[in-house]
Design an enzyme around this catalytic site. Sequence first.
Site, PDB file in Angstrom:
ATOM      1  N   ARG A   1       3.379  -7.392 -18.454  1.00  0.00           N
ATOM      2  CA  ARG A   1       2.081  -6.455 -18.123  1.00  0.00           C
ATOM      3  C   ARG A   1       3.498  -5.386 -18.174  1.00  0.00           C
ATOM      4  O   ARG A   1       4.031  -5.562 -17.369  1.00  0.00           O
ATOM      5  CB  ARG A   1       1.360  -6.457 -17.775  1.00  0.00           C
ATOM      6  CG  ARG A   1       0.088  -7.613 -17.222  1.00  0.00           C
ATOM      7  CD  ARG A   1      -1.099  -7.758 -16.935  1.00  0.00           C
ATOM      8  NE  ARG A   1      -0.370  -8.536 -15.223  1.00  0.00           N
ATOM      9  CZ  ARG A   1      -1.561  -7.753 -14.130  1.00  0.00           C
ATOM     10  NH1 ARG A   1      -3.276  -7.710 -14.419  1.00  0.00           N
ATOM     11  NH2 ARG A   1      -1.203  -8.730 -13.212  1.00  0.00           N
TER      12      ARG A   1
ATOM     13  N   ASN B   1      11.382  -7.047 -11.086  1.00  0.00           N
ATOM     14  CA  ASN B   1      10.911  -6.517 -11.531  1.00  0.00           C
ATOM     15  C   ASN B   1       9.052  -7.138 -10.568  1.00  0.00           C
ATOM     16  O   ASN B   1       8.719  -5.722 -11.002  1.00  0.00           O
ATOM     17  CB  ASN B   1      10.473  -6.547 -13.162  1.00  0.00           C
ATOM     18  CG  ASN B   1       9.400  -5.325 -13.705  1.00  0.00           C
ATOM     19  OD1 ASN B   1       9.154  -4.232 -13.311  1.00  0.00           O
ATOM     20  ND2 ASN B   1       8.302  -5.939 -14.511  1.00  0.00           N
TER      21      ASN B   1
ATOM     22  N   GLN C   1       6.845   6.987   0.582  1.00  0.00           N
ATOM     23  CA  GLN C   1       5.228   7.733  -0.039  1.00  0.00           C
ATOM     24  C   GLN C   1       4.600   7.241   1.259  1.00  0.00           C
ATOM     25  O   GLN C   1       3.958   6.531   2.577  1.00  0.00           O
ATOM     26  CB  GLN C   1       4.517   6.814  -0.498  1.00  0.00           C
ATOM     27  CG  GLN C   1       4.195   7.407  -1.519  1.00  0.00           C
ATOM     28  CD  GLN C   1       3.503   8.644  -1.690  1.00  0.00           C
ATOM     29  OE1 GLN C   1       3.955   9.341  -2.320  1.00  0.00           O
ATOM     30  NE2 GLN C   1       2.516   9.267  -1.511  1.00  0.00           N
ATOM     31  N   MET C   2       3.290   8.153   1.893  1.00  0.00           N
ATOM     32  CA  MET C   2       2.369   7.714   2.811  1.00  0.00           C
ATOM     33  C   MET C   2       1.447   6.729   2.148  1.00  0.00           C
ATOM     34  O   MET C   2       1.586   6.564   1.281  1.00  0.00           O
ATOM     35  CB  MET C   2       1.636   9.421   2.882  1.00  0.00           C
ATOM     36  CG  MET C   2       2.346  10.398   4.106  1.00  0.00           C
ATOM     37  SD  MET C   2       0.823  12.107   4.179  1.00  0.00           S
ATOM     38  CE  MET C   2      -0.320  11.274   5.575  1.00  0.00           C
TER      39      MET C   2
ATOM     40  N   TYR D   1       5.774  -1.168   1.264  1.00  0.00           N
ATOM     41  CA  TYR D   1       6.595  -0.787  -0.247  1.00  0.00           C
ATOM     42  C   TYR D   1       7.440  -0.351  -0.326  1.00  0.00           C
ATOM     43  O   TYR D   1       8.864  -0.686  -0.922  1.00  0.00           O
ATOM     44  CB  TYR D   1       4.972  -0.393  -0.850  1.00  0.00           C
ATOM     45  CG  TYR D   1       5.870  -0.239  -2.607  1.00  0.00           C
ATOM     46  CD1 TYR D   1       5.652  -1.377  -3.152  1.00  0.00           C
ATOM     47  CD2 TYR D   1       6.038   0.648  -3.229  1.00  0.00           C
ATOM     48  CE1 TYR D   1       5.445  -0.980  -4.591  1.00  0.00           C
ATOM     49  CE2 TYR D   1       6.133   1.066  -4.327  1.00  0.00           C
ATOM     50  CZ  TYR D   1       6.148  -0.516  -5.401  1.00  0.00           C
ATOM     51  OH  TYR D   1       6.676   0.710  -6.167  1.00  0.00           O
TER      52      TYR D   1
END
Length: 241
Positions: free
Chosen positions: A12, A82, A141-142, A147
Amino acid sequence: MARVAFVTGGTRGIGRAICERLKSDGMKVAAGYSGNEEAAQACARELGVMVVKGNVGSFEDCDRAVRTVEAELGPVDVLVNNAGITRDGVFHKMSPAQWSDVIRVNMDSVFNMTRQVIEGMREREWGRIVNISSINGQKGQMGQTNYAAAKAGMIGFTKALALENARKGVTVNCICPGYIDTEMVQAVLETVLASIIAQIPVGRLGRGEEIADMVAFLSGEHAGFVTGSTLSLNGGQYMAG
């Protein structure tokens, strides 16, 4: 003889675009997936690639998957790491499961998969490893400490492994996509999506095919002098030095 490529999270989104491009370039391609059977079968049917089910967070599953691919297609020449998940939340409310799930699937998987193929690549003195990180691994990133940590770790992993294998004909590179027009991104609220696009200098989301083009180059015969690199494909949203 055609090269063999294994793309994790390959049925995907960005992964599928990568599989389609590598197949069109004449490679024998295997796409890894973990759960969406419908998407996997559609990928196999429409692209003509092999699909292999497994959990990239499990070393044993990765061993089994690679052995399955090698038995059908031959030794893996190109590995594209990925696969990834998100379990977003601000850190002061993040659960141990939210942290460990993301680290296991996004970071441990890079070890789990690469460890299966690196010895063979070194013995054959040819190999291509491409790690798909993220803009948020570069800038943070907040709500994504888990991640961002995993994706930043992929960058360090890439540089160290590139140094270890450069003289063996094995290149290791990293791509950091920005916001790409996948079904995951399209699922966010329209107002949020508009605010994201407003921050991208080129004024649009990226396309999976654009990431696939870069993977195809890094995976090819003419990329032997490119190793240890981190390539930002984000429309100018974050310009890493």
